[in-house]
Design a protein around this motif. Structure first.
Motif, PDB file in Angstrom:
ATOM      1  N   THR A 130       0.816  -1.217   0.000  1.00 17.39           N
ATOM      2  CA  THR A 130       0.000   0.000   0.000  1.00 17.39           C
ATOM      3  C   THR A 130       0.851   1.268   0.000  1.00 17.39           C
ATOM      4  O   THR A 130       0.599   2.209  -0.759  1.00 17.39           O
ATOM      5  CB  THR A 130      -0.942   0.011   1.223  1.00 17.39           C
ATOM      6  N   ASP A 131       1.857   1.307   0.857  1.00 18.89           N
ATOM      7  CA  ASP A 131       2.621   2.541   1.063  1.00 18.89           C
ATOM      8  C   ASP A 131       3.232   3.072  -0.233  1.00 18.89           C
ATOM      9  O   ASP A 131       3.067   4.250  -0.576  1.00 18.89           O
ATOM     10  CB  ASP A 131       3.728   2.312   2.097  1.00 18.89           C
ATOM     11  N   SER A 166      -4.127   5.419   4.732  1.00 20.22           N
ATOM     12  CA  SER A 166      -3.020   5.946   3.919  1.00 20.22           C
ATOM     13  C   SER A 166      -3.506   7.017   2.962  1.00 20.22           C
ATOM     14  O   SER A 166      -2.878   8.068   2.807  1.00 20.22           O
ATOM     15  CB  SER A 166      -2.351   4.805   3.137  1.00 20.22           C
ATOM     16  N   VAL A 190       0.465   4.202  -2.807  1.00 24.41           N
ATOM     17  CA  VAL A 190      -0.169   5.464  -2.416  1.00 24.41           C
ATOM     18  C   VAL A 190       0.790   6.628  -2.614  1.00 24.41           C
ATOM     19  O   VAL A 190       0.401   7.688  -3.129  1.00 24.41           O
ATOM     20  CB  VAL A 190      -0.658   5.402  -0.953  1.00 24.41           C
ATOM     21  N   VAL A 211      -2.006  10.725   3.695  1.00 29.03           N
ATOM     22  CA  VAL A 211      -0.855  11.047   2.857  1.00 29.03           C
ATOM     23  C   VAL A 211      -0.842  12.518   2.432  1.00 29.03           C
ATOM     24  O   VAL A 211       0.226  13.126   2.303  1.00 29.03           O
ATOM     25  CB  VAL A 211      -0.792  10.124   1.617  1.00 29.03           C
ATOM     26  N   ASN A 239      -5.380  -0.023   6.321  1.00 32.00           N
ATOM     27  CA  ASN A 239      -4.136   0.532   5.798  1.00 32.00           C
ATOM     28  C   ASN A 239      -4.387   1.386   4.558  1.00 32.00           C
ATOM     29  O   ASN A 239      -3.902   2.526   4.460  1.00 32.00           O
ATOM     30  CB  ASN A 239      -3.153  -0.596   5.466  1.00 32.00           C
ATOM     31  N   VAL A 244       1.510   7.664   5.684  1.00 31.71           N
ATOM     32  CA  VAL A 244       1.361   6.282   5.212  1.00 31.71           C
ATOM     33  C   VAL A 244       2.017   5.308   6.191  1.00 31.71           C
ATOM     34  O   VAL A 244       1.525   4.178   6.381  1.00 31.71           O
ATOM     35  CB  VAL A 244       1.945   6.098   3.793  1.00 31.71           C
ATOM     36  N   ALA A 272      -0.388   4.828   9.089  1.00 36.44           N
ATOM     37  CA  ALA A 272      -1.517   3.997   8.676  1.00 36.44           C
ATOM     38  C   ALA A 272      -1.151   2.522   8.728  1.00 36.44           C
ATOM     39  O   ALA A 272      -1.935   1.681   9.190  1.00 36.44           O
ATOM     40  CB  ALA A 272      -1.963   4.389   7.266  1.00 36.44           C
ATOM     41  N   THR A 273       0.048   2.186   8.265  1.00 39.85           N
ATOM     42  CA  THR A 273       0.503   0.801   8.285  1.00 39.85           C
ATOM     43  C   THR A 273       0.667   0.298   9.715  1.00 39.85           C
ATOM     44  O   THR A 273       0.310  -0.849  10.032  1.00 39.85           O
ATOM     45  CB  THR A 273       1.838   0.654   7.525  1.00 39.85           C
TER      46      THR A 273
END
Length: 507
Positions: free
Chosen positions: A243-244, A389, A247, A393, A385, A401, A404-405
């Motif tokens: 995801t990170d 994110s 995003v 962000v 997540n 981010v 969020a993780t």
């Protein structure tokens, strides 16, 4: 039997640690050599191709965990008939994946040059490069994964580790020699793929020699009933893990991706190193669950949780205070973006630490085969997540981010703690709370002391960083052991006997 289980567990840990060290050392040598010999673009092409090929792992879809879970009982009972049926079903699944992979490789080979805008190679060269790099992966799916799953379930990960260590070393040596003799990139990657192709072949030979079952399909019964749930959880974890960068790429800019990647490269190595200390844990849990040894499972679970807590707290406490000074040296001369991100570094470190600390809980769930029952935790982790994110962000960038993780990781961690207390072996939540408070206290103490030590040093080059790192790590290790000894005296003494004096204590 218990003695043999713990001997195998120790072998798994030692070989896993050795494997991580070998991979790290070869990972430093080979890329620099390849870039120097063939240029950044050509090396980047090989890395990009490997990344594209890795996407097929989505089809693998968590089947490994499902397969191991159903193998624990027949392995504990030496039920070769059931083992044969399960292995037949696993092999059938992965051979289908192998053929899909072959089709995917052809599409990638035909289109890679245009997709990647590769300028230093002709189309046919890029076509061949994709084909030769894919050889080892095809062998892994067609021959290797099913046998690797069996060896993992049998608590013999040390066999796969030793084979991988040998292949990695041989590949590094051959790459050095081939580059020295001015061989082409295609030849270098072809030899490399052939070496790694032999890894699943050697595994197959070992299984054939040491196990008497016959892999076949039972047309009246399906053993991998949870494979689609496993696929769903695997996709959810894949989304959570990636995801990170996605995003940041879409909603921020590539300079942030570069910063994230540099920090993540270091922290992921630390994470893998910590996980090496409990290699084979899931298989040991699975064997105990299959034998209904709940009391032994509780004791063994606590032992593994204590080991992982000690190792992870030491590693990530050190990383939290040492990573930014290292990045400053590592990225010196790069001025196009700011790589000094202390808050982001701490959050990333806490996320990796949290992932390691929850590993015993995750392994117990997988060992028990509770995929369907815990699927909401996997989906929830990915959803939280992604959602957070996207929201964070815009205002907080990298920190958003990363936060969020961390939040998503802890959601699944807490879910596992509650689930384990009500299912599998009814572990009391107060044991987790005690361990959490002690870990938090130790982490906080280590960070303060570590920060003071780092601040006292003038870190301007790698030598001064190594000296500072050695002093910091020793002090943090001492603090961690003292605090844990105060609250877990008997467990600490037992760990010293097992891992320093080498004595084996039956559970």
């Amino acid at each position: 039997m218990p003695d043999n289980r713990h001997i195998r567990a120790k072998k798994n840990i030692l070989t896993s640690l050795l494997s991580q060290i070998v991979v790290l050392l070869c990972g430093i040598i080979v890329p620099r050599l390849m870039i120097g010999a063939f240029g950044s673009e050509a090396y980047g092409a090989t890395t990009s191709i490997a990344q594209f090929l890795s996407y097929i792992a989505l089809l693998e879809g968590g089947i490994g965990g499902v397969a191991r879970a159903v193998l624990y009982k027949p392995l504990s009972e030496n039920d070769t008939d059931t083992m044969g049926y399960i292995m037949g079903e696993i092999k059938k699944f992965f051979r289908v994946v192998a053929f899909i992979f072959g089709f995917y490789v052809l599409i990638l080979a035909f289109g890679f040059k245009s997709v990647s805008h590769l300028e230093s190679m002709e189309w046919f060269t890029s076509f061949l490069l994709v084909i030769v790099i894919s050889i080892s992966t095809f062998g892994q799916y067609y021959i290797g994964i099913s046998n690797a799953i069996l060896l993992q379930a049998a608590q013999k990960s040390y066999i796969t580790n030793l084979i991988s260590i040998g292949a990695t070393i041989i590949n590094a040596v051959s790459t050095v020699l081939l580059v020295y003799f001015n061989c082409s990139l295609i030849i270098v990657k072809l030899i490399s793929s052939c070496i790694f192709f032999m890894r699943p072949v050697v595994m197959w030979l070992y299984v054939k020699k040491n196990y008497s079952f016959e892999a076949r399909i039972d047309k009246t019964k399906t053993y991998l009933k949870a494979k689609w749930t496993g696929l769903g959880q695997h996709i959810a974890f894949f989304l959570h893990s990636n995801t990170d960068i996605v995003v940041l790429t879409v909603m921020a800019d590539l300079s942030m991706v570069a910063v994230y990647s540099v920090y993540n490269m270091i922290i992921s190595h630390m994470q893998n190193l910590a996980m090496s200390f409990v290699s084979g844990m899931e298989a040991l849990f699975g064997d105990m669950i299959a034998r209904n040894e709940k009391e032994k499972l509780k004791v063994t679970f606590s032992t593994y949780e204590n080991i992982l807590s000690l190792v992870s707290i030491i590693l990530f406490s050190s990383a939290a205070v040492l990573i930014v000074p290292f990045i400053k040296i590592y990225m010196s001369g790069i001025t196009d973006t700011n790589y000094t991100q202390p808050v982001f570094a701490v959050i990333m470190t806490l996320t990796a630490l949290s992932y390691c600390l929850r590993l015993p809980y995750h392994s117990a769930v997988i060992a028990a085969g509770h995929f369907k029952e815990t699927k909401l935790s996997a989906y929830g982790e990915a959803f939280i997540n992604i959602g957070l994110s996207v929201v964070l962000v815009y205002k907080f960038g990298l920190i958003g981010v990363a936060a969020a993780t961390l939040i998503a990781t802890w959601f699944r961690f807490i879910y596992y703690v509650i689930y384990l207390s009500k299912n599998i072996f009814n572990r009391e939540i107060k044991l987790f709370i005690k361990r959490f408070i002690i870990n938090l206290t130790t982490l906080h103490s280590n960070f303060i002391v570590g920060y003071l030590i780092v601040s006292a040093f003038d870190i301007s080059d790698y030598f001064s960083w190594v000296i500072c790192g050695a002093v910091t790590s020793v002090v943090i290790t001492v603090i961690t052991f003292i605090i844990n000894f105060c609250f877990y005296k008997n467990d600490s003494i037992q760990l010293v006997k097992k891992f320093i004096k080498g004595k084996q204590n039956a559970q």
